[in-house]
Scaffold this motif. Structure first.
Motif, PDB file in Angstrom:
ATOM      1  N   PRO A  66     -38.907   2.691 -30.123  1.00 39.37           N
ATOM      2  CA  PRO A  66     -38.774   4.152 -30.035  1.00 39.37           C
ATOM      3  C   PRO A  66     -39.555   4.735 -28.859  1.00 39.37           C
ATOM      4  N   ARG A  67     -40.710   4.148 -28.540  1.00 38.07           N
ATOM      5  CA  ARG A  67     -41.503   4.627 -27.392  1.00 38.07           C
ATOM      6  C   ARG A  67     -40.736   4.466 -26.098  1.00 38.07           C
ATOM      7  N   PHE A  68     -40.054   3.315 -25.955  1.00 42.51           N
ATOM      8  CA  PHE A  68     -39.288   3.059 -24.740  1.00 42.51           C
ATOM      9  C   PHE A  68     -38.142   4.064 -24.602  1.00 42.51           C
ATOM     10  N   PHE A  69     -37.398   4.280 -25.675  1.00 43.71           N
ATOM     11  CA  PHE A  69     -36.275   5.211 -25.607  1.00 43.71           C
ATOM     12  C   PHE A  69     -36.742   6.648 -25.388  1.00 43.71           C
ATOM     13  N   ALA A  70     -37.874   7.013 -25.971  1.00 45.32           N
ATOM     14  CA  ALA A  70     -38.440   8.349 -25.727  1.00 45.32           C
ATOM     15  C   ALA A  70     -38.816   8.491 -24.258  1.00 45.32           C
ATOM     16  N   TYR A  71     -39.390   7.437 -23.679  1.00 48.48           N
ATOM     17  CA  TYR A  71     -39.762   7.492 -22.262  1.00 48.48           C
ATOM     18  C   TYR A  71     -38.527   7.594 -21.375  1.00 48.48           C
ATOM     19  N   VAL A  72     -37.499   6.816 -21.667  1.00 50.15           N
ATOM     20  CA  VAL A  72     -36.271   6.864 -20.869  1.00 50.15           C
ATOM     21  C   VAL A  72     -35.673   8.271 -20.916  1.00 50.15           C
ATOM     22  N   GLY A  73     -35.647   8.886 -22.100  1.00 53.25           N
ATOM     23  CA  GLY A  73     -35.149  10.261 -22.213  1.00 53.25           C
ATOM     24  C   GLY A  73     -35.973  11.226 -21.379  1.00 53.25           C
ATOM     25  N   TRP A  74     -37.298  11.112 -21.462  1.00 52.34           N
ATOM     26  CA  TRP A  74     -38.178  11.976 -20.677  1.00 52.34           C
ATOM     27  C   TRP A  74     -37.959  11.748 -19.178  1.00 52.34           C
ATOM     28  N   LEU A  76     -35.265  10.633 -17.635  1.00 49.53           N
ATOM     29  CA  LEU A  76     -33.971  11.184 -17.205  1.00 49.53           C
ATOM     30  C   LEU A  76     -34.067  12.689 -16.960  1.00 49.53           C
ATOM     31  N   VAL A  77     -34.809  13.386 -17.817  1.00 48.06           N
ATOM     32  CA  VAL A  77     -35.019  14.827 -17.606  1.00 48.06           C
ATOM     33  C   VAL A  77     -35.768  15.053 -16.296  1.00 48.06           C
ATOM     34  N   GLN A  78     -36.798  14.247 -16.023  1.00 44.74           N
ATOM     35  CA  GLN A  78     -37.571  14.386 -14.787  1.00 44.74           C
ATOM     36  C   GLN A  78     -36.715  14.090 -13.563  1.00 44.74           C
ATOM     37  N   VAL A  79     -35.860  13.087 -13.655  1.00 44.13           N
ATOM     38  CA  VAL A  79     -34.963  12.757 -12.547  1.00 44.13           C
ATOM     39  C   VAL A  79     -34.019  13.926 -12.281  1.00 44.13           C
ATOM     40  N   PHE A  80     -33.483  14.524 -13.332  1.00 45.47           N
ATOM     41  CA  PHE A  80     -32.582  15.674 -13.185  1.00 45.47           C
ATOM     42  C   PHE A  80     -33.317  16.855 -12.541  1.00 45.47           C
ATOM     43  N   LYS A  81     -34.506  17.175 -13.047  1.00 47.08           N
ATOM     44  CA  LYS A  81     -35.277  18.304 -12.505  1.00 47.08           C
ATOM     45  C   LYS A  81     -35.663  18.060 -11.042  1.00 47.08           C
ATOM     46  N   SER A 120     -40.629   4.017 -11.825  1.00 46.18           N
ATOM     47  CA  SER A 120     -40.319   5.368 -12.294  1.00 46.18           C
ATOM     48  C   SER A 120     -40.522   6.386 -11.183  1.00 46.18           C
ATOM     49  N   ILE A 121     -41.565   6.199 -10.391  1.00 47.32           N
ATOM     50  CA  ILE A 121     -41.809   7.087  -9.250  1.00 47.32           C
ATOM     51  C   ILE A 121     -40.646   6.998  -8.273  1.00 47.32           C
ATOM     52  N   THR A 122     -40.207   5.780  -7.987  1.00 52.19           N
ATOM     53  CA  THR A 122     -39.116   5.582  -7.028  1.00 52.19           C
ATOM     54  C   THR A 122     -37.795   6.135  -7.553  1.00 52.19           C
ATOM     55  N   LEU A 123     -37.564   6.072  -8.858  1.00 49.87           N
ATOM     56  CA  LEU A 123     -36.325   6.607  -9.431  1.00 49.87           C
ATOM     57  C   LEU A 123     -36.252   8.125  -9.359  1.00 49.87           C
ATOM     58  N   THR A 124     -37.395   8.760  -9.284  1.00 51.87           N
ATOM     59  CA  THR A 124     -37.436  10.222  -9.272  1.00 51.87           C
ATOM     60  C   THR A 124     -37.141  10.722  -7.864  1.00 51.87           C
ATOM     61  N   PRO A 125     -36.091  11.534  -7.684  1.00 54.55           N
ATOM     62  CA  PRO A 125     -35.740  12.022  -6.339  1.00 54.55           C
ATOM     63  C   PRO A 125     -36.914  12.741  -5.664  1.00 54.55           C
ATOM     64  N   GLY A 126     -37.063  12.459  -4.375  1.00 56.04           N
ATOM     65  CA  GLY A 126     -38.106  13.105  -3.584  1.00 56.04           C
ATOM     66  C   GLY A 126     -39.405  12.332  -3.552  1.00 56.04           C
ATOM     67  N   THR A 127     -39.505  11.244  -4.317  1.00 54.66           N
ATOM     68  CA  THR A 127     -40.713  10.420  -4.301  1.00 54.66           C
ATOM     69  C   THR A 127     -40.323   8.956  -4.149  1.00 54.66           C
ATOM     70  N   LEU A 128     -41.217   8.205  -3.535  1.00 54.94           N
ATOM     71  CA  LEU A 128     -40.955   6.797  -3.302  1.00 54.94           C
ATOM     72  C   LEU A 128     -42.271   6.038  -3.337  1.00 54.94           C
ATOM     73  N   GLU A 154     -49.156  12.836 -16.112  1.00 58.08           N
ATOM     74  CA  GLU A 154     -48.218  12.835 -17.237  1.00 58.08           C
ATOM     75  C   GLU A 154     -47.352  11.573 -17.239  1.00 58.08           C
ATOM     76  N   MET A 155     -46.801  11.206 -16.076  1.00 59.23           N
ATOM     77  CA  MET A 155     -45.952  10.020 -16.018  1.00 59.23           C
ATOM     78  C   MET A 155     -46.771   8.763 -16.309  1.00 59.23           C
ATOM     79  N   ALA A 156     -47.951   8.661 -15.748  1.00 57.99           N
ATOM     80  CA  ALA A 156     -48.803   7.486 -15.971  1.00 57.99           C
ATOM     81  C   ALA A 156     -49.169   7.360 -17.451  1.00 57.99           C
ATOM     82  N   ARG A 157     -49.447   8.473 -18.096  1.00 56.46           N
ATOM     83  CA  ARG A 157     -49.795   8.456 -19.521  1.00 56.46           C
ATOM     84  C   ARG A 157     -48.605   7.987 -20.356  1.00 56.46           C
ATOM     85  N   ARG A 158     -47.428   8.495 -20.039  1.00 62.10           N
ATOM     86  CA  ARG A 158     -46.236   8.108 -20.793  1.00 62.10           C
ATOM     87  C   ARG A 158     -45.868   6.635 -20.580  1.00 62.10           C
TER      88      ARG A 158
END
Length: 169
Positions: A66-74, A76-81, A120-128, A154-158
């Motif tokens: 459940p932790r993994f799926f919660a993180y993936v959902g979070w 995906l929201v960050q990638v969209f934003k 996760s950083i690399t997947l987020t647009p605008g960061t690499l 926040e990302m590191a904690r999650r």
């Protein structure tokens, strides 16, 4: 809460289901030819994965929790934003790109946690993520604001929360 499962189960059931579901999600096609090509792709990847795992003898079970799926959902929201933010940055006149290079600390984290964080950083647009070692991750961002977000932790904690139950490295 460590459960030992037969590795064959992962190669015959878990990996094919996860990969085929991911393939369907990305393609969105349900025509027989394309479904057949998807099955061929999954079988090829799973067979390569099996051979690689037998060679290096370091199987990595999927963190299906459940932790993994919660993180993936979070995430995906960050990638969209972030995608919206980068789109605005590119299309809006008056806003300038502020390329930034920053080093963030990742001390006392397992290898799996460091790798998931960098990816996760690399997947987020605008960061690499451009470099990673035992203590730091070096990040390139289009705006300083993105680095400030990462610096808040926040990302590191999650990411650390995802790997809590399975810390092995």
């Amino acid at each position: 809460m460590s459960q030992k499962t037969n590795p064959i189960v992962h190669y015959v059931i878990v990996w094919p289901l996860v990969l085929f579901a991911f393939w369907l999600l990305l393609s969105g096609f349900f025509k027989p030819l394309l479904l057949g090509l998807g099955v061929v792709s999954v079988v090829t990847v799973v067979s390569l994965l099996y051979k690689m795992d037998k060679h290096d003898e370091q199987t990595q079970p999927l963190p299906l929790s459940p932790r993994f799926f919660a993180y993936v959902g979070w995430l995906l929201v960050q990638v969209f934003k972030s995608g919206i933010q980068v789109t605005k940055l590119v299309w809006t006149q008056g806003k300038t790109v502020e390329p930034t290079l920053a080093t963030l600390s990742i001390r006392d984290k397992s290898v799996n946690t460091r790798v998931l964080y960098a990816n996760s950083i690399t997947l987020t647009p605008g960061t690499l993520c451009i470099d990673i070692d035992e203590e730091n991750v070096t990040v390139h961002a289009l705006q300083h604001k993105s680095v400030e977000q990462l610096d808040k932790g926040e990302m590191a904690r999650r990411v650390a929360n995802v790997n809590k139950e399975g810390e092995s490295s």
